[in-house]
Design an enzyme around this catalytic site. Structure first.
Site, mmCIF file in Angstrom:
data_model
loop_
_atom_site.group_PDB
_atom_site.id
_atom_site.type_symbol
_atom_site.label_atom_id
_atom_site.label_comp_id
_atom_site.label_asym_id
_atom_site.label_seq_id
_atom_site.Cartn_x
_atom_site.Cartn_y
_atom_site.Cartn_z
ATOM 1 N N ARG A 40 54.007 -23.773 -16.378
ATOM 2 C CA ARG A 40 52.761 -23.193 -16.884
ATOM 3 C C ARG A 40 51.991 -24.091 -17.848
ATOM 4 O O ARG A 40 50.809 -24.327 -17.680
ATOM 5 C CB ARG A 40 53.056 -21.863 -17.608
ATOM 6 C CG ARG A 40 53.512 -20.735 -16.724
ATOM 7 C CD ARG A 40 53.426 -19.421 -17.483
ATOM 8 N NE ARG A 40 54.064 -18.328 -16.758
ATOM 9 C CZ ARG A 40 54.089 -17.075 -17.169
ATOM 10 N NH1 ARG A 40 53.530 -16.762 -18.326
ATOM 11 N NH2 ARG A 40 54.675 -16.138 -16.464
ATOM 12 N N HIS A 86 49.448 -18.206 -6.835
ATOM 13 C CA HIS A 86 49.714 -18.043 -8.269
ATOM 14 C C HIS A 86 49.894 -16.562 -8.599
ATOM 15 O O HIS A 86 48.930 -15.862 -8.916
ATOM 16 C CB HIS A 86 48.550 -18.637 -9.074
ATOM 17 C CG HIS A 86 48.872 -18.934 -10.504
ATOM 18 N ND1 HIS A 86 49.758 -19.910 -10.885
ATOM 19 C CD2 HIS A 86 48.430 -18.368 -11.668
ATOM 20 C CE1 HIS A 86 49.848 -19.951 -12.205
ATOM 21 N NE2 HIS A 86 49.046 -19.011 -12.700
ATOM 22 N N TYR A 130 30.267 -11.563 -11.056
ATOM 23 C CA TYR A 130 28.889 -11.982 -11.273
ATOM 24 C C TYR A 130 28.698 -13.493 -11.152
ATOM 25 O O TYR A 130 27.566 -13.966 -11.065
ATOM 26 C CB TYR A 130 28.415 -11.557 -12.669
ATOM 27 C CG TYR A 130 28.372 -10.057 -12.857
ATOM 28 C CD1 TYR A 130 27.619 -9.248 -12.012
ATOM 29 C CD2 TYR A 130 29.090 -9.461 -13.885
ATOM 30 C CE1 TYR A 130 27.582 -7.870 -12.189
ATOM 31 C CE2 TYR A 130 29.058 -8.098 -14.078
ATOM 32 C CZ TYR A 130 28.315 -7.303 -13.220
ATOM 33 O OH TYR A 130 28.283 -5.953 -13.393
#
Length: 833
Positions: A40, A86, A130
Site C-alpha cells: 500500500r 484493487h 461529476y
C-alpha cells in the site's frame, strides 16, 4: 430456537498448537506491517508507483481510456479498478485518481482530468460522478510495450485476471513525480524533479557507471516542485542526494513593488510545495490583527487560473524588509523532509540519487532485453512464414496443382509438407493464401517485407548480443521522451545561511577584498583608498603577520556572487557580503568558514557570475601553458566544498581565468615577458575535468622553465590596451595591434623586458585610460591609481614605475576597477589636477 434448525454439533480440531500470546501478536503485527509496506504505502523503485496508482493506470489502459480517447466518468474508472484489481474502498481509489490529475500536486500529471479536481486552497474535488478523466500522454509511456512480455504479471485478488507487478516505465518516474506515504514504522517523502534533468543524469550514469552524486548533480540541480518557489541552500540538496535523507527549506517567490507615492506592496506569486494558500492568507491576517506583524494595511488573494497572486499592501513609511522577514519567518517558508525510501526487490530501502537511478537503469535494461526477445521471436516467426511464401511462389504451378488435387485442406497441408518440406505453420499459411497473392507485384512486396524482417532480426540480435547496443537503445528512448515532454525548471535554488536572508538589508557598495596565503580574508570600501599618481608607495592595506603574504586582491560589490578559481584547479562560489568588513590595518579573519581551501591552495582568479551569458565560456590558463574553454553553464551548481574547474598535472597550477563569447583573441603572458595572441576558437569547448590544450610554448627546462603569468581576452575593435605589471612595481600599456595574431602553441613575442630592475611579470590586464588599478604588495601595501597615468608604449620596452615597492617586497596582485565604478572619483581626480 425453531425446530427446523438442526442442533449445532461440536467438531474436534485436528491439531491444537499452543503459543505465547506475545509471540503471536508480534508475528501477526510484523505480517500486517509488511503487507502495508509492500502492498500500500511505499512505491516501487523501478516505476515509482504504489499498487493503487499502478492498478488505476492499468485499468484505464485495459479500458482504452488513453490520451487519444474521450474522457470517461471517474466513477466508471474507480469501479473498474476496484472490481478487477484493487479490492479496497472507492474513496481511496478516487483520492489517488484525483491527485494524479492535480497539476499542483504532480510535477507531470499522469491523469488528464476534466471537471473540479480540487485546488491549492484545500478545496476537495467534486464527487466522481461529476468528474471525468483519461490517461495523460506521459502516463502512456509508463505502460509502453507492456503487451510484449516486458514485465511479470500476477493473479488479481480473485484469480480471474492478471495484473502487472511493475510497469515498463519509459522514464524514471520515482524521481520525476516523487512519492509520499506513511507505512508502519516508516514513511517515504520523495520530491518531484525536472524530467529533462533526471533523464540527463540517467544517461550520464549509463555512460559513466562510476559517476558520483556530485557528477549527477551537474544535471539534477535539485527538486523541481510543480508550484515553483525556491529551495534555500545547495548543501541540503547534496545531503539528501548523497544519503537519501535531508531537510530542504522551500521559500515562496515574491517581490516588492511600488504602487503609490511612498507606498509599497509585497506580491506573492509562488508558494512552497503542498502549502494551503487559503490557510496561509488566513494566518497572515490573524498575525496582523494580533499585532505580530506590523506595517500591513491590506491583504487580498487575487489568484486565478493563470497562477498565484497574493497581494500585501504596506502602510506609508513601513519598512518592507522588516515585513518581508516576518512573513518569511512565520508563513512563506517551510521544510520539506526528504526520505528517499522505496521498495527494492520487495524490501524497503533508503536510496541515494545514484542508487535510485541504478535501480531504474537495471529495470529498464531488463525491459528492453525482454522486449527485444519478444520482438525477435515475432520477427523470426514472420520470416519463417515469408520464407514459405517465397518458396511457394518459386514452385507456384506445382503448389497450386497439389492443392487443387487434394481431397481436403488437411490433405493439402500434408502434401505440401511432404512434397516441398514446408513446416506445419508454413503449410497452414499457404493453403489459406488467396490467388491474388500470386501476382508478380505481390511477390515483390513479399520479397521486400522479407528483407525488412531480416534487417529487424539482425538489429534485435545485435541488441541482445551487445550490452553497449542495448544501453544505447535505452539512452535513445530516454532522449525521445525528453524531446517530447521536457519543460523548463520551475523551482529556483537560492543561497542563504540563515533562516531569513539579510542580503537585502546590506547596502550595495564597491569593496576591495584581500586574501593571504594563510587564508586570512577581509573586505574594505574602495573609497578608503584615494587615487594617487603612479610611482607612489601606497598605504597600508593589511597587517600581514610574519611568514604570511598577500596572495590576491580584487574589486567586487557587496551583492556580487563570485566564482573563485584556485591554483589547485578548484572553483568555489563566494558571496562578497559574507566576507568580514575590517579596517585597513586589520589582518583579516580566517576564511575557513567561508571557503574550504586546502593547504597551499590560493585564489588566483575571480569571476562575477552576473557577467555570464548563455553562450559564454569560462576560459582558463595554467602555469605550464595549457588553455581550455568550458561552457559557463557547467559552473551553475557549485557546492561549498568546491568543484573541479580543470584537471591539472602534478607540477601545474591554474593561473588566470577570463569569460569569453567566441569572438575574442586570447593573449597569454609569461613571467619572462613573452606573449602570444591567437583566436580563442583554436581552443575547443571541453568539460570541467579536461586538462586543456597547449596555448604557448614556454622557454627553458626544469626549474629554469618559464611560466604563465596571466590571460587577457580582447577583440579586434577593443578600445582597451594591454597592461603588464612586474613584481618590482614597473609596468606599461601597449595597444593590442602591437601583438600580431599567431597560431596556438607558438613561442610568442617579447612584451616587456624582465631584467633585474623589473623582475618577472606578475599580472596582465585589459584597461582603458579611465579604469583604475588596485595593486597590492606581498607585505600589505595597497595603491590605487588611474590607468591613464601609465603611458602607452610599444612592445619590448622597460616600462615605468607604477608602485614603489621596498627591496624585500614585491607586487602580489593587481585588479581593475572599471571606469563605470571609478567614474566619479576619476572626474574629481582629473579636476584636482
Amino acid at each position: 430456537m425453531s425446530s427446523d434448525v438442526p442442533e449445532p454439533t461440536d467438531v474436534e480440531a485436528r491439531t491444537v498448537e499452543t503459543v505465547r500470546i506475545e509471540d503471536e501478536m508480534e508475528q501477526s503485527y510484523i505480517d500486517y506491517a509488511m503487507s502495508v509496506i509492500a502492498g500500500r504505502a511505499l512505491p516501487d523503485a523501478r516505476d515509482g508507483l504504489k499498487p493503487v496508482h499502478r492498478r488505476i493506470l492499468y485499468a484505464m489502459h485495459e479500458l482504452g481510456v488513453t490520451s487519444g480517447s474521450s474522457h470517461r466518468k471517474s466513477s466508471s474508472i474507480v469501479g473498474e479498478t476496484m472490481g478487477d484489481y484493487h479490492p479496497h474502498g472507492d474513496s481511496a481509489i478516487y483520492d489517488t485518481l484525483v491527485r494524479m490529475a492535480q497539476d499542483f500536486s504532480m510535477r507531470y500529471p499522469l491523469v488528464d482530468g476534466q471537471g473540479n479536481f480540487g485546488s491549492m486552497d484545500g478545496d476537495p474535488a467534486a464527487a466522481p460522478r461529476y468528474t471525468e478523466a483519461r490517461m495523460s500522454a506521459l502516463s502512456e509511456e509508463l505502460l509502453e510495450d507492456i503487451d510484449k512480455d516486458t514485465v511479470d504479471f500476477q493473479s488479481n485478488y480473485d484469480d480471474r485476471l492478471e495484473e502487472p507487478t511493475v510497469l515498463p516505465s519509459s522514464f524514471p518516474n520515482l524521481l520525476v513525480n516523487g512519492s509520499s506515504g506513511i507505512a508502519v514504522g516508516m514513511s517515504t517523502n520523495i520530491p518531484p524533479h525536472n524530467l529533462g534533468e533526471v533523464i540527463d543524469a540517467t544517461i550520464e550514469l549509463i555512460d559513466n557507471p562510476d559517476s558520483t552524486v556530485e557528477d549527477l548533480m551537474e544535471h539534477v540541480k535539485g527538486p523541481d516542485f510543480p508550484t515553483g518557489a525556491n529551495i534555500v541552500g545547495r548543501d541540503a540538496i547534496y545531503s539528501a542526494y548523497a544519503t537519501g535523507r535531508g531537510r530542504l527549506r522551500v521559500r515562496a517567490e515574491f517581490e516588492v513593488e511600488e504602487w503609490k507615492t511612498d507606498r509599497e506592496r509585497i506580491v506573492i506569486t509562488e508558494l512552497p510545495y503542498q502549502a494551503n494558500k487559503a490557510r496561509i492568507v488566513e494566518r497572515i491576517a490573524e498575525d496582523v490583527n494580533e499585532g505580530e506583524i506590523e506595517g500591513i494595511s491590506d491583504l487580498r488573494d487575487e489568484s486565478d487560473r493563470n497562477g498565484v497572486r497574493v497581494v500585501i499592501d504596506l502602510k506609508r513609511g513601513a519598512n518592507s524588509d522588516v515585513v518581508k522577514n516576518k512573513l518569511l519567518e512565520n508563513h512563506l517558508e517551510r521544510t520539506f523532509g526528504v526520505i528517499n525510501l522505496a521498495l527494492v526487490d520487495g524490501q524497503p530501502r533508503v536510496l541515494s540519487l545514484k542508487e535510485t537511478l541504478e535501480e531504474y537503469v537495471s529495470h529498464r535494461r531488463e525491459v528492453v532485453r525482454r522486449r527485444s526477445e519478444y520482438d525477435l521471436e515475432e520477427a523470426e516467426d514472420r520470416a519463417h512464414i515469408l520464407e514459405g511464401r517465397l518458396k511457394a511462389l518459386e514452385n507456384v504451378e506445382d503448389v497450386v496443382e497439389l492443392i487443387r488435387n487434394s481431397e481436403d485442406r488437411s490433405a493439402a497441408k500434408s502434401g505440401l509438407a511432404s512434397e516441398f518440406d514446408f513446416s506445419e505453420s508454413q503449410a497452414e499459411h499457404i493453403v489459406r493464401m488467396q490467388l491474388g497473392s500470386l501476382t508478380s507485384m505481390e511477390s515483390a512486396e513479399i520479397e521486400d517485407e522479407y528483407e525488412e524482417v531480416q534487417a529487424e532480426i539482425d538489429r534485435l540480435t545485435a541488441i541482445l548480443e551487445s550490452e553497449s547496443k542495448l544501453l544505447t537503445v535505452i539512452k535513445d528512448e530516454l532522449r525521445e521522451i525528453k524531446d517530447e515532454y521536457d519543460d523548463d525548471r520551475r523551482t529556483s535554488i537560492i543561497e542563504d545561511q540563515g533562516t531569513v536572508t539579510h542580503e537585502d538589508l546590506i547596502p550595495e557598495e564597491d569593496v576591495v577584498v584581500v586574501m593571504t596565503e594563510d587564508d586570512y580574508v577581509k573586505r574594505m570600501p574602495i573609497d578608503a583608498f584615494d587615487p594617487q599618481g603612479r610611482g607612489g608607495k601606497g598605504i597600508i592595506g593589511a597587517d600581514v603577520k610574519e611568514g604570511d603574504r598577500v596572495s590576491a586582491v580584487f574589486q567586487a560589490n557587496t551583492h556580487d556572487y563570485l566564482l573563485c578559481f584556485t591554483n589547485h584547479g578548484q572553483v568555489y562560489q563566494l558571496k562578497t557580503y559574507e566576507i568580514p568588513e575590517m579596517g585597513r590595518t586589520a589582518r583579516g579573519k580566517s576564511a575557513v568558514n567561508i571557503l574550504d581551501l586546502d593547504d597551499g591552495e590560493e585564489i588566483t582568479a575571480v569571476v562575477d557570475t552576473d557577467s555570464f551569458e548563455d553562450d559564454e565560456c569560462v576560459t582558463m590558463v595554467t602555469k605550464n601553458g595549457y588553455v581550455k574553454r568550458t561552457a559557463g553553464e557547467e559552473f551553475d551548481n557549485i557546492l561549498t566544498t568546491g568543484i573541479i574547474a580543470a584537471s591539472l598535472e602534478e607540477s601545474d597550477e591554474l593561473v588566470d581565468v577570463e569569460v569569453t563569447d567566441g569572438t575574442t583573441d586570447l593573449v597569454i603572458a609569461t613571467e619572462r615577458g613573452m606573449t602570444i595572441r591567437f583566436d580563442e576558437n583554436e581552443v575547443r569547448e571541453m568539460g570541467r575535468n579536461a586538462r586543456g590544450v597547449n596555448g604557448i610554448k614556454l622557454q627553458g627546462d626544469g626549474d629554469d622553465r618559464d611560466a604563465v603569468a596571466g590571460l587577457v581576452a580582447m577583440d579586434q575593435d577593443d578600445d582597451r590596451s594591454l597592461l603588464t605589471v612586474t613584481q618590482n612595481g614597473y609596468g606599461k600599456r601597449t595597444l593590442l595591434s602591437e601583438y600580431s595574431k599567431q597560431s596556438r602553441y607558438g613561442k610568442g613575442l617579447i612584451d616587456i623586458k624582465t631584467n633585474e630592475r623589473n623582475g618577472p611579470v606578475t599580472a596582465v590586464k585589459a584597461v582603458t585610460e579611465d579604469d583604475h588599478l588596485v595593486a597590492m604588495s606581498e607585505r600589505g601595501q595597497i595603491m590605487r591609481t588611474r590607468a591613464g597615468e601609465i603611458s602607452t608604449v610599444g612592445r619590448n620596452t622597460m616600462g615605468v614605475t607604477i608602485m614603489d615597492v621596498e627591496a624585500d617586497d614585491a607586487v602580489a596582485s593587481v585588479d581593475v576597477i572599471p571606469a563605470v565604478a571609478a567614474g566619479d572619483v576619476s572626474e574629481s581626480d582629473e579636476s584636482s589636477e
